[in-house]
Design a protein around this motif. Structure first.
Motif, PDB file in Angstrom:
ATOM      1  N   ALA A  13      32.739  74.143   9.149  1.00  0.00           N
ATOM      2  CA  ALA A  13      31.272  74.175   9.093  1.00  0.00           C
ATOM      3  C   ALA A  13      30.756  74.249   7.658  1.00  0.00           C
ATOM      4  O   ALA A  13      29.771  73.581   7.302  1.00  0.00           O
ATOM      5  CB  ALA A  13      30.743  75.348   9.905  1.00  0.00           C
ATOM      6  N   GLU A  14      31.404  75.048   6.806  1.00  0.00           N
ATOM      7  CA  GLU A  14      30.960  75.164   5.413  1.00  0.00           C
ATOM      8  C   GLU A  14      31.163  73.851   4.653  1.00  0.00           C
ATOM      9  O   GLU A  14      30.295  73.413   3.902  1.00  0.00           O
ATOM     10  CB  GLU A  14      31.714  76.280   4.706  1.00  0.00           C
ATOM     11  CG  GLU A  14      31.274  77.685   5.059  1.00  0.00           C
ATOM     12  CD  GLU A  14      32.001  78.709   4.211  1.00  0.00           C
ATOM     13  OE1 GLU A  14      31.349  79.314   3.338  1.00  0.00           O
ATOM     14  OE2 GLU A  14      33.220  78.880   4.409  1.00  0.00           O
ATOM     15  N   GLN A  15      32.318  73.257   4.863  1.00  0.00           N
ATOM     16  CA  GLN A  15      32.582  71.977   4.217  1.00  0.00           C
ATOM     17  C   GLN A  15      31.606  70.902   4.702  1.00  0.00           C
ATOM     18  O   GLN A  15      31.118  70.096   3.914  1.00  0.00           O
ATOM     19  CB  GLN A  15      34.015  71.527   4.494  1.00  0.00           C
ATOM     20  CG  GLN A  15      35.074  72.376   3.812  1.00  0.00           C
ATOM     21  CD  GLN A  15      36.466  72.004   4.287  1.00  0.00           C
ATOM     22  OE1 GLN A  15      36.692  71.858   5.498  1.00  0.00           O
ATOM     23  NE2 GLN A  15      37.392  71.844   3.345  1.00  0.00           N
ATOM     24  N   ARG A  16      31.327  70.918   5.978  1.00  0.00           N
ATOM     25  CA  ARG A  16      30.416  69.914   6.542  1.00  0.00           C
ATOM     26  C   ARG A  16      29.013  70.060   5.971  1.00  0.00           C
ATOM     27  O   ARG A  16      28.314  69.073   5.753  1.00  0.00           O
ATOM     28  CB  ARG A  16      30.403  70.015   8.075  1.00  0.00           C
ATOM     29  CG  ARG A  16      29.583  68.917   8.737  1.00  0.00           C
ATOM     30  CD  ARG A  16      30.159  67.544   8.436  1.00  0.00           C
ATOM     31  NE  ARG A  16      29.216  66.471   8.665  1.00  0.00           N
ATOM     32  CZ  ARG A  16      29.476  65.378   9.360  1.00  0.00           C
ATOM     33  NH1 ARG A  16      30.672  65.214   9.906  1.00  0.00           N
ATOM     34  NH2 ARG A  16      28.580  64.446   9.507  1.00  0.00           N
ATOM     35  N   ALA A  17      28.599  71.306   5.706  1.00  0.00           N
ATOM     36  CA  ALA A  17      27.272  71.517   5.121  1.00  0.00           C
ATOM     37  C   ALA A  17      27.194  70.889   3.729  1.00  0.00           C
ATOM     38  O   ALA A  17      26.177  70.274   3.367  1.00  0.00           O
ATOM     39  CB  ALA A  17      26.949  73.005   5.057  1.00  0.00           C
ATOM     40  N   VAL A  18      28.275  71.025   2.952  1.00  0.00           N
ATOM     41  CA  VAL A  18      28.306  70.409   1.622  1.00  0.00           C
ATOM     42  C   VAL A  18      28.336  68.891   1.753  1.00  0.00           C
ATOM     43  O   VAL A  18      27.609  68.179   1.058  1.00  0.00           O
ATOM     44  CB  VAL A  18      29.511  70.923   0.810  1.00  0.00           C
ATOM     45  CG1 VAL A  18      29.618  70.192  -0.531  1.00  0.00           C
ATOM     46  CG2 VAL A  18      29.409  72.425   0.588  1.00  0.00           C
ATOM     47  N   TYR A  19      29.164  68.402   2.653  1.00  0.00           N
ATOM     48  CA  TYR A  19      29.251  66.953   2.908  1.00  0.00           C
ATOM     49  C   TYR A  19      27.870  66.393   3.248  1.00  0.00           C
ATOM     50  O   TYR A  19      27.438  65.386   2.678  1.00  0.00           O
ATOM     51  CB  TYR A  19      30.233  66.705   4.052  1.00  0.00           C
ATOM     52  CG  TYR A  19      30.387  65.252   4.440  1.00  0.00           C
ATOM     53  CD1 TYR A  19      31.465  64.507   3.974  1.00  0.00           C
ATOM     54  CD2 TYR A  19      29.473  64.622   5.283  1.00  0.00           C
ATOM     55  CE1 TYR A  19      31.622  63.168   4.327  1.00  0.00           C
ATOM     56  CE2 TYR A  19      29.609  63.293   5.641  1.00  0.00           C
ATOM     57  CZ  TYR A  19      30.687  62.568   5.167  1.00  0.00           C
ATOM     58  OH  TYR A  19      30.834  61.259   5.517  1.00  0.00           O
TER      59      TYR A  19
END
Length: 199
Positions: A13-19
């Protein structure tokens, strides 16, 4: 490449927010260069930002502020960025920002000159000052007293702060691009004239 592409289906989820902030943020609106490859992976320095989303998110937000929330003109900003690309030998930064500069109206002769640092192509004093200051900051990491005084008088302290931040940010990206062996794509999806070999 030393780091494979991190694809959307692999992200937490954290990576996806940056993506999503990169792929769907202000960079994605009419970008002159490709941000996402055919498989959904982020191009250039953005892929590595997903490795540590707390830091990567802050870094991409700084980049967004440097690109879209400063008083620097597009012309000044691209002269500075392409100077960093030259000093660091960063093919991706050159690929991406020659495309941005071409869309902004830079002539092929100016892009050639930025590849070598030749100030003759920039007779306008404002352009030449940005080129000279950017070269000093990227190559020496400092300004002489005379350079500082000229910058303060012509640009003002807020824009000088912006310029030093921009040089530092794009130098950081150039370092990361070098360490992770990120190359420029073979061609621009946009078909911008910056794909021409100016050398």
């Amino acid at each position: 490449m030393r780091l494979g592409k991190l694809l959307p289906e692999q992200l937490d989820a954290e990576q996806r927010a940056v993506y999503d902030a990169i792929a769907g943020g202000p960079r994605a609106s009419g970008s002159a260069f490709r941000l996402v490859d055919a498989d959904g992976g982020l191009e250039g320095p953005f892929n590595a930002m997903l490795l540590q989303p707390g830091l990567g998110g802050a870094l991409q937000e700084l980049g967004s502020a440097v690109r879209y929330r400063t008083a620097m003109t597009t012309r000044a900003r691209e002269i500075a960025i392409l100077t960093v690309a030259r000093v660091w030998g960063s093919d991706f930064e050159r690929y991406a920002h020659e495309a941005v500069a071409a869309v902004a109206g830079f002539r092929a002769s100016e892009l050639r000159a930025l590849r070598t640092g030749d100030g003759v192509a920039f007779p306008d004093p404002a352009d030449r000052l940005i080129l000279d200051l950017s070269t000093a900051l990227a190559e020496r990491g400092d300004l002489t007293d005379d350079e500082f005084d000229a910058a303060r008088e012509a640009l003002g302290m807020p824009v000088l702060f912006e310029l030093t931040t921009l040089i530092g940010y794009y130098s950081t990206l150039a370092l990361q691009l070098r360490v992770f062996r990120v190359e420029a794509p073979a061609s621009l999806d946009s078909g911008a004239s910056a794909t021409e070999d100016f050398s």
